[in-house]
Design a protein around this motif. Sequence first.
Motif, PDB file in Angstrom:
ATOM      1  N   UNK A 138      43.838  36.341  34.691  1.00 28.69           N
ATOM      2  CA  UNK A 138      44.820  35.592  35.466  1.00 28.69           C
ATOM      3  C   UNK A 138      45.007  34.227  34.828  1.00 28.69           C
ATOM      4  N   UNK A 187      46.504  30.447  35.202  1.00 24.02           N
ATOM      5  CA  UNK A 187      46.508  29.555  36.354  1.00 24.02           C
ATOM      6  C   UNK A 187      47.776  29.720  37.199  1.00 24.02           C
ATOM      7  N   UNK A 188      47.599  30.022  38.488  1.00 25.80           N
ATOM      8  CA  UNK A 188      48.716  30.094  39.410  1.00 25.80           C
ATOM      9  C   UNK A 188      49.594  31.306  39.264  1.00 25.80           C
ATOM     10  N   UNK A 189      49.165  32.293  38.497  1.00 27.42           N
ATOM     11  CA  UNK A 189      50.006  33.456  38.258  1.00 27.42           C
ATOM     12  C   UNK A 189      49.341  34.736  38.756  1.00 27.42           C
ATOM     13  N   UNK A 190      50.002  35.858  38.500  1.00 29.67           N
ATOM     14  CA  UNK A 190      49.481  37.143  38.932  1.00 29.67           C
ATOM     15  C   UNK A 190      48.388  37.644  38.003  1.00 29.67           C
ATOM     16  N   UNK A 191      47.915  38.845  38.288  1.00 37.51           N
ATOM     17  CA  UNK A 191      46.823  39.439  37.526  1.00 37.51           C
ATOM     18  C   UNK A 191      47.346  40.376  36.448  1.00 37.51           C
ATOM     19  N   UNK A 246      36.739  49.230  43.639  1.00 38.29           N
ATOM     20  CA  UNK A 246      37.064  49.873  44.911  1.00 38.29           C
ATOM     21  C   UNK A 246      35.817  49.936  45.776  1.00 38.29           C
ATOM     22  N   UNK A 252      40.555  42.095  35.097  1.00 40.59           N
ATOM     23  CA  UNK A 252      41.874  41.484  35.068  1.00 40.59           C
ATOM     24  C   UNK A 252      41.762  40.080  34.484  1.00 40.59           C
ATOM     25  N   UNK A 298      40.540  46.906  46.772  1.00 43.43           N
ATOM     26  CA  UNK A 298      39.599  46.362  45.809  1.00 43.43           C
ATOM     27  C   UNK A 298      38.920  45.121  46.365  1.00 43.43           C
ATOM     28  N   UNK A 311      38.699  38.214  36.143  1.00 36.19           N
ATOM     29  CA  UNK A 311      38.250  38.736  37.433  1.00 36.19           C
ATOM     30  C   UNK A 311      37.828  40.191  37.293  1.00 36.19           C
ATOM     31  N   UNK A 343      37.309  47.283  37.419  1.00 38.00           N
ATOM     32  CA  UNK A 343      38.540  46.823  36.789  1.00 38.00           C
ATOM     33  C   UNK A 343      38.359  45.391  36.320  1.00 38.00           C
ATOM     34  N   UNK A 349      36.779  41.723  44.816  1.00 33.90           N
ATOM     35  CA  UNK A 349      36.778  40.998  43.561  1.00 33.90           C
ATOM     36  C   UNK A 349      35.588  40.072  43.456  1.00 33.90           C
ATOM     37  N   UNK A 350      35.188  39.843  42.216  1.00 32.62           N
ATOM     38  CA  UNK A 350      34.244  38.780  41.960  1.00 32.62           C
ATOM     39  C   UNK A 350      34.953  37.444  42.101  1.00 32.62           C
ATOM     40  N   UNK A 351      34.193  36.390  41.995  1.00 31.99           N
ATOM     41  CA  UNK A 351      34.767  35.061  42.232  1.00 31.99           C
ATOM     42  C   UNK A 351      35.521  34.530  41.025  1.00 31.99           C
ATOM     43  N   UNK A 352      35.438  35.265  39.907  1.00 28.58           N
ATOM     44  CA  UNK A 352      36.191  34.849  38.729  1.00 28.58           C
ATOM     45  C   UNK A 352      35.378  34.009  37.766  1.00 28.58           C
TER      46      UNK A 352
END
Lengths: 113, 114
Positions: free
Chosen positions: B37, B39-43, B92, B35, B102, B88, B33, B104-107
């Motif tokens: 994001x 700054x400071x918000x949801x995905x 699974x 995504x 899930x 990001x 997946x 996640x990678x570090x972004x």
Amino acid sequence: SAVISQKPSRDICQRGTSLTIQCQVDSQVTMMFWYRQQPGQSLTLIATANQGSEATYESGFVIDKFPISRPNLTFSTLTVSNMSPEDSSIYLCSVGKGRERYTFGSGTRLTVV
Amino acid sequence: SQELEQSPQSLIVQEGKNLTINCTSSKTLYGLYWYKQKYGEGLIFLMMLQKGGEEKSHEKITAKLDEKKQQSSLHITASQPSHAGIYLCGAPTLGSSNTGKLIFGQGTTLQVKP
């Protein structure tokens, strides 16, 4: 896919206090997930919340610190207890159904002072 | 345990330029997946890939899952300031393809200069 309403969007709290974060889903889902994103870090799963049973916590997270409620199939809360500055993070809830895309709430940005 | 590694960690590009972000898994992927994001918000969900070799596009963003299912790439064509944010990748973990857990990678933080 589901739509999630998460609140509060942000808060500044005093150390030693607790904050409860709510997530409301527009459809019934079996499992809801709570994640933490510390500053500059990626997301880490805190726990999985199933309706009608206790939440399952990941390694490093305990129920006394992060109690979770799941009273029905559309709602869940996460409480961050006895907060310290190290708890300053973004907290996100998520739902997923089988192979559908996993949807996230808008996040709660918590600052502990 | 499975880990996702993203590269680069950050990226600054001039508006109009193309860019690619990679996500490499330490184990076979059972779904991937992407995504975004702010700054400071949801995905914000971008794309989901499940089959090796699968490629999906939405507007100027294309994502691909390689045949061996251990790496995915996200390509943005003719970048715009609206593309700025943190990207990001999430996957699974083994045995949880239907449970929603899930990792996640570090972004990858993307800045687009006008």
